[in-house]
Design a protein around this motif. Structure first.
Motif, PDB file in Angstrom:
ATOM      1  N   THR A   1       0.842  -1.188   0.000  1.00 20.36           N
ATOM      2  CA  THR A   1       0.000   0.000   0.000  1.00 20.36           C
ATOM      3  C   THR A   1       0.879   1.240   0.000  1.00 20.36           C
ATOM      4  O   THR A   1       1.904   1.279   0.676  1.00 20.36           O
ATOM      5  CB  THR A   1      -0.921   0.015   1.239  1.00 20.36           C
ATOM      6  OG1 THR A   1      -1.666  -1.208   1.296  1.00 20.36           O
ATOM      7  CG2 THR A   1      -1.895   1.186   1.182  1.00 20.36           C
ATOM      8  N   GLU A   2       0.473   2.239  -0.786  1.00 20.49           N
ATOM      9  CA  GLU A   2       1.190   3.506  -0.816  1.00 20.49           C
ATOM     10  C   GLU A   2       0.473   4.507   0.087  1.00 20.49           C
ATOM     11  O   GLU A   2      -0.741   4.650   0.007  1.00 20.49           O
ATOM     12  CB  GLU A   2       1.268   4.039  -2.247  1.00 20.49           C
ATOM     13  CG  GLU A   2       2.051   3.134  -3.183  1.00 20.49           C
ATOM     14  CD  GLU A   2       1.954   3.583  -4.633  1.00 20.49           C
ATOM     15  OE1 GLU A   2       1.261   4.589  -4.893  1.00 20.49           O
ATOM     16  OE2 GLU A   2       2.565   2.924  -5.497  1.00 20.49           O
TER      17      GLU A   2
ATOM     18  N   GLN B   1       5.991   3.397   1.513  1.00 19.81           N
ATOM     19  CA  GLN B   1       5.551   2.053   1.140  1.00 19.81           C
ATOM     20  C   GLN B   1       5.258   1.265   2.409  1.00 19.81           C
ATOM     21  O   GLN B   1       6.160   0.988   3.199  1.00 19.81           O
ATOM     22  CB  GLN B   1       6.638   1.348   0.324  1.00 19.81           C
ATOM     23  CG  GLN B   1       7.076   2.091  -0.930  1.00 19.81           C
ATOM     24  CD  GLN B   1       6.013   2.111  -2.023  1.00 19.81           C
ATOM     25  OE1 GLN B   1       5.042   1.350  -1.968  1.00 19.81           O
ATOM     26  NE2 GLN B   1       6.192   2.956  -3.020  1.00 19.81           N
TER      27      GLN B   1
ATOM     28  N   TYR C   1      -3.169   4.258  -1.381  1.00 19.03           N
ATOM     29  CA  TYR C   1      -3.393   3.481  -2.603  1.00 19.03           C
ATOM     30  C   TYR C   1      -3.165   2.012  -2.247  1.00 19.03           C
ATOM     31  O   TYR C   1      -2.061   1.611  -1.914  1.00 19.03           O
ATOM     32  CB  TYR C   1      -2.382   3.887  -3.681  1.00 19.03           C
ATOM     33  CG  TYR C   1      -2.967   4.546  -4.912  1.00 19.03           C
ATOM     34  CD1 TYR C   1      -4.210   4.176  -5.412  1.00 19.03           C
ATOM     35  CD2 TYR C   1      -2.248   5.528  -5.584  1.00 19.03           C
ATOM     36  CE1 TYR C   1      -4.714   4.784  -6.543  1.00 19.03           C
ATOM     37  CE2 TYR C   1      -2.756   6.134  -6.727  1.00 19.03           C
ATOM     38  CZ  TYR C   1      -3.993   5.768  -7.192  1.00 19.03           C
ATOM     39  OH  TYR C   1      -4.507   6.358  -8.315  1.00 19.03           O
TER      40      TYR C   1
ATOM     41  N   ARG D   1      -2.751  -1.887  -3.256  1.00 15.07           N
ATOM     42  CA  ARG D   1      -2.214  -2.506  -4.465  1.00 15.07           C
ATOM     43  C   ARG D   1      -2.234  -4.031  -4.388  1.00 15.07           C
ATOM     44  O   ARG D   1      -2.009  -4.617  -3.331  1.00 15.07           O
ATOM     45  CB  ARG D   1      -0.776  -2.036  -4.705  1.00 15.07           C
ATOM     46  CG  ARG D   1      -0.617  -0.542  -4.806  1.00 15.07           C
ATOM     47  CD  ARG D   1       0.799  -0.149  -5.174  1.00 15.07           C
ATOM     48  NE  ARG D   1       1.152  -0.631  -6.508  1.00 15.07           N
ATOM     49  CZ  ARG D   1       2.285  -0.336  -7.115  1.00 15.07           C
ATOM     50  NH1 ARG D   1       3.183   0.422  -6.520  1.00 15.07           N
ATOM     51  NH2 ARG D   1       2.535  -0.798  -8.324  1.00 15.07           N
TER      52      ARG D   1
ATOM     53  N   ASN E   1      -0.476  -7.048  -6.905  1.00 16.46           N
ATOM     54  CA  ASN E   1       0.378  -7.281  -8.065  1.00 16.46           C
ATOM     55  C   ASN E   1       0.452  -8.773  -8.367  1.00 16.46           C
ATOM     56  O   ASN E   1       0.688  -9.577  -7.463  1.00 16.46           O
ATOM     57  CB  ASN E   1       1.782  -6.727  -7.813  1.00 16.46           C
ATOM     58  CG  ASN E   1       1.762  -5.242  -7.513  1.00 16.46           C
ATOM     59  OD1 ASN E   1       1.077  -4.481  -8.182  1.00 16.46           O
ATOM     60  ND2 ASN E   1       2.500  -4.820  -6.494  1.00 16.46           N
TER      61      ASN E   1
ATOM     62  N   ASN F   1      -1.479  -5.329 -12.535  1.00 19.27           N
ATOM     63  CA  ASN F   1      -1.313  -4.387 -11.429  1.00 19.27           C
ATOM     64  C   ASN F   1      -2.667  -3.778 -11.101  1.00 19.27           C
ATOM     65  O   ASN F   1      -3.294  -3.158 -11.968  1.00 19.27           O
ATOM     66  CB  ASN F   1      -0.327  -3.286 -11.802  1.00 19.27           C
ATOM     67  CG  ASN F   1       1.059  -3.828 -12.089  1.00 19.27           C
ATOM     68  OD1 ASN F   1       1.739  -4.307 -11.200  1.00 19.27           O
ATOM     69  ND2 ASN F   1       1.475  -3.752 -13.353  1.00 19.27           N
ATOM     70  N   CYS F   2      -3.104  -3.959  -9.873  1.00 20.25           N
ATOM     71  CA  CYS F   2      -4.371  -3.383  -9.429  1.00 20.25           C
ATOM     72  C   CYS F   2      -4.097  -2.300  -8.388  1.00 20.25           C
ATOM     73  O   CYS F   2      -3.284  -2.499  -7.472  1.00 20.25           O
ATOM     74  CB  CYS F   2      -5.279  -4.451  -8.822  1.00 20.25           C
ATOM     75  SG  CYS F   2      -5.832  -5.712 -10.001  1.00 20.25           S
ATOM     76  N   ARG F   3      -4.772  -1.186  -8.553  1.00 20.48           N
ATOM     77  CA  ARG F   3      -4.681  -0.094  -7.591  1.00 20.48           C
ATOM     78  C   ARG F   3      -6.091   0.345  -7.219  1.00 20.48           C
ATOM     79  O   ARG F   3      -6.867   0.757  -8.087  1.00 20.48           O
ATOM     80  CB  ARG F   3      -3.909   1.096  -8.171  1.00 20.48           C
ATOM     81  CG  ARG F   3      -2.410   0.881  -8.242  1.00 20.48           C
ATOM     82  CD  ARG F   3      -1.714   2.188  -8.522  1.00 20.48           C
ATOM     83  NE  ARG F   3      -0.273   2.042  -8.476  1.00 20.48           N
ATOM     84  CZ  ARG F   3       0.580   3.063  -8.517  1.00 20.48           C
ATOM     85  NH1 ARG F   3       0.113   4.281  -8.605  1.00 20.48           N
ATOM     86  NH2 ARG F   3       1.888   2.850  -8.460  1.00 20.48           N
TER      87      ARG F   3
ATOM     88  N   CYS G   1      -7.627  -2.055 -12.440  1.00 27.53           N
ATOM     89  CA  CYS G   1      -6.539  -2.982 -12.745  1.00 27.53           C
ATOM     90  C   CYS G   1      -6.056  -2.709 -14.174  1.00 27.53           C
ATOM     91  O   CYS G   1      -6.855  -2.335 -15.043  1.00 27.53           O
ATOM     92  CB  CYS G   1      -6.988  -4.438 -12.631  1.00 27.53           C
ATOM     93  SG  CYS G   1      -7.446  -4.932 -10.944  1.00 27.53           S
TER      94      CYS G   1
END
Length: 538
Positions: A300-301, A327, A354, A356, A358, A415-417, A519
Motif C-alpha cells: 500500500t502507498e 511504502q 493506494y 495494491r 500485483n 497491477n491493481c490499484r 486494474c
C-alpha cells in the motif's frame, strides 16, 4: 543321587542346587532393576518432550491473539497523521510494538496517543517486517485453491451466463455519463462524434485543448461535487469534460477498436460482458474481502496528502529530496475503512492510501483467473479462434475475439490499484502499451499526446521520480514552468466496465473521484512516439 538342571542341561548334585538357585534369583532381580531404570528414564524424556510441545502451542496461541500482556519498554518507528516520522516507545504511542519478555520478542498493540495528542495511524518502512513477525501473511503468491472455492460458490448464486442480469446490474451501479463541454465553444467545432466515431482514426485524432482550460474547468482537487448535491437537484453540480476519445461498444464496434489500436491511438471500450462480470462480482457483498483474505497484508502507498508521486530508489537523489510517499502494507479491510471515511476527512491535506495487488507474469496468481482477459494465454487462444474463423469467414467480423494482451511475450503481469476519493497519481508516461480497466467507482484521466513532453516540466531521467511531472496540476507554477501554459490535453472519466487503451509513451494524470477498483496490464511496446519522448532526454 544325580539330578539334571533342564536350563543348563548339566548334572548337578543336590547340595549345589541350593547355591545355584540363589544365583538365579539374584540374576532375575538385577534384570528387573535395569528394566525399571530404563522405563523411568523413558518416562522423564516423554514428560520433557510433552512439556516442550505444550509450551510451543501456548506461545503460538498467544502470538495469534496479538501479543502478550506483559509489560516492557521498546522502540518502534511509527508515523503520525502529520507525516512526522519519529521514534516513540510503547508507553506514549499507539501502534504495534515489539516487546522483549523472558528472552523472546512479542508484539503488542498499543492504542495510546503520542505526547502531542496525535493518533499514530500506521507504521512506516518497518511495517512489512513487523507483519511477518506478527504472523500475518503478506501477499506474494496469490493462492488459487481457496479462490476457486469462493468463486464457485459465488457463481452458483449468480450464474455467469445470465447476460441480462449482469448488464442491468452494472448499469444500476453507475451514474449517468459525463457530458462533454459544449462543442459550440470550440473555435473549429468537433470534427467527429466521440459516441459514433468512424471506422479509422480521423485526421487530428484525438482532439486536444489547452491544458489550462481543462484544469480551470474542473480543478483536480475538487472531487466532492457529489456530496454538494441537494435533494431534487440530481447531478446539478456535475462538471462537463473535454472529452476527445472515441467510445466503442464491445458488442457492435470492437472492430473499430482493433483499427484504432493498430494505429496506436487511445480509445475507450465498454460493454464487454467479461469485464462486466468482474464489476458485478466485486460489488456483491463481501466477495473481495473473501478472495483477498481478512488477515492478508498487501502493498500500500501512503501519503500525507492526496498526491501520490511514484519514485524509485537507486537513482540520483537531489540533496534535499525526500520520498514523496511511504511504502507500507495493510489488509483490504483496513484500507476499506479508510476509503469509506466521510469526505470531510479526505481533504487534499489529509492522508491518502493506494491499495495494491500485483500478479506476476507466470499466470499462476489468482488474479489471472479472476481477470482471464489479462492472462498471456488468452491471446494465443484468440489467435487460434481467428484462424478457424478465417477459414469459413475470410473478412473481419465484429464478433472476432479481442486481445487485451497484445504481445504475450512482453507482458508484465497485472497491477491493481484501489483508490480512495481524492487520490492523485501525478502525470507520467509508461514505456509500454497499457490496457486500464475500472470495475467500480470513477476515475478521471487527463491525457496528453507525447509531443507535449517538453512543456510538462518532467523530472530528469535519473531523478527518483523520472518520467513524472514536477508540477502540482491543482495549482501549477507558470512562472517556474512557463511552457506549461501551452500544453494541450483531453480528458475522460472511467466508470465500472470501461476499458481504456493507452499507447506507449502517452501522458496520463489520474484523479480518483470516489472509491474505485482499477486494474491494468502492459504488453510490449511500440516506437511510434519515441521521437517525442527523446526530446526530453528519455
Amino acid at each position: 543321587m544325580t539330578q539334571y538342571n533342564s536350563k543348563f542341561n548339566k548334572p548337578r548334585r543336590r547340595g549345589r542346587n541350593i547355591q545355584l538357585g540363589e544365583n538365579v534369583i539374584t540374576s532375575k532381580i538385577s534384570s528387573t532393576k535395569w528394566l525399571g531404570l530404563v522405563l523411568f528414564g523413558f518416562g522423564i524424556v516423554t514428560f520433557l518432550f510433552t512439556s516442550f510441545l505444550l509450551h510451543l502451542m501456548l506461545t503460538d496461541q498467544d502470538q495469534k491473539k496479538g501479543g502478550a500482556s506483559d509489560r516492557g519498554r521498546v522502540k518502534s518507528i511509527l508515523f503520525r497523521k502529520d507525516g512526522d516520522i519519529r521514534n516513540v516507545d510503547e508507553n506514549n504511542a499507539s501502534g504495534i510494538s515489539e516487546v522483549e519478555i523472558g528472552g523472546s520478542k512479542r508484539l503488542v498493540r498499543n492504542r495510546r496517543r503520542d505526547q502531542n495528542g496525535d493518533k499514530i495511524i500506521n507504521k512506516e518502512d518497518t511495517h512489512k517486517e513487523m507483519n511477518k513477525k506478527k504472523g500475518k501473511t503478506i501477499d506474494t503468491s496469490g493462492s488459487t485453491s481457496r479462490y476457486k472455492s469462493i468463486r464457485d460458490n459465488h457463481e452458483r448464486k449468480y450464474p455467469v451466463n445470465d447476460m441480462r442480469r449482469i448488464h442491468e446490474y452494472v448499469s444500476s451501479i453507475k451514474d449517468p455519463p459525463y457530458e462533454s463541454v459544449d462543442a459550440a465553444t470550440f473555435p473549429d467545432g468537433m470534427p467527429y462524434d466521440t459516441n459514433d466515431c468512424p471506422d479509422h482514426p480521423p485526421p487530428g485524432y484525438p482532439m486536444e485543448w489547452l491544458l489550462m482550460d481543462v484544469l480551470n474547468n474542473w480543478i483536480p482537487n475538487d472531487t466532492n461535487w457529489k456530496s454538494n448535491e441537494t435533494s431534487g437537484s440530481n447531478n446539478m453540480n456535475k462538471p462537463k469534460i473535454y472529452r476527445g476519445l472515441c467510445r466503442f461498444d464491445f458488442a457492435t464496434e470492437r472492430y473499430k477498436a482493433v483499427n484504432y489500436r493498430r494505429a496506436e491511438q487511445p480509445f475507450i471500450l465498454f460493454n464487454d460482458t467479461d469485464i462486466l462480470r468482474v464489476a458485478e462480482r466485486w460489488h456483491k457483498h463481501d466477495y473481495l474481502m473473501k478472495i483477498l483474505g481478512e488477515d492478508v497484508q498487501y502493498p500500500t502507498e501512503y501519503s500525507t496528502s492526496n498526491h501520490l508521486m511514484f519514485y524509485r530508489l537507486g537513482r540520483n537523489k537531489p540533496q534535499d529530496w525526500k520520498p514523496p510517499i511511504h511504502q507500507i502494507s495493510m489488509t483490504y479491510e483496513d484500507w476499506l475503512e479508510k476509503a469509506n471515511q466521510p469526505v470531510e476527512s479526505m481533504t487534499p491535506n489529509d492522508p491518502h492510501w493506494y491499495f495494491r495487488i500485483n500478479a506476476k507474469d507466470n499466470g499462476e496468481h489468482f488474479l489471472f483467473h479472476e481477470l482471464p482477459f489479462f492472462h498471456p494465454d488468452a491471446t494465443t487462444r484468440n489467435q487460434q479462434q481467428r484462424q478457424q474463423q478465417q477459414q469459413s469467414q475470410p473478412q473481419q467480423s465484429q464478433h472476432d475475439p479481442f486481445d487485451y494482451i497484445i504481445n504475450p511475450e512482453g507482458t508484465r503481469g497485472i497491477n491493481c490499484r484501489f483508490g480512495m476519493s481524492g487520490n492523485i497519481a501525478e502525470t507520467h508516461f509508461d514505456s509500454s502499451r497499457n490496457f486500464i480497466m475500472l470495475f467500480g467507482g470513477e476515475r478521471r484521466y487527463i491525457l496528453s499526446h507525447p509531443q507535449n513532453c517538453p512543456k510538462l516540466g518532467l523530472y530528469p531521467r535519473m531523478h527518483p521520480s523520472a518520467r513524472h511531472s514536477a508540477l502540482d496540476w491543482s495549482n501549477p507554477d507558470l512562472e517556474q514552468y512557463p511552457l506549461f501554459s501551452r500544453a494541450t490535453a483531453n480528458e475522460v472519466v472511467l466508470q465500472a466496465g470501461d476499458a481504456l487503451y493507452l499507447p506507449t509513451n502517452w501522458f496520463h494524470f489520474i484523479v480518483s473521484i470516489d472509491m474505485n477498483w482499477q486494474c491494468n496490464a502492459r504488453s510490449g511496446r511500440t516506437s511510434t512516439y519515441d521521437s517525442h519522448i527523446q526530446k526530453c532526454g528519455f
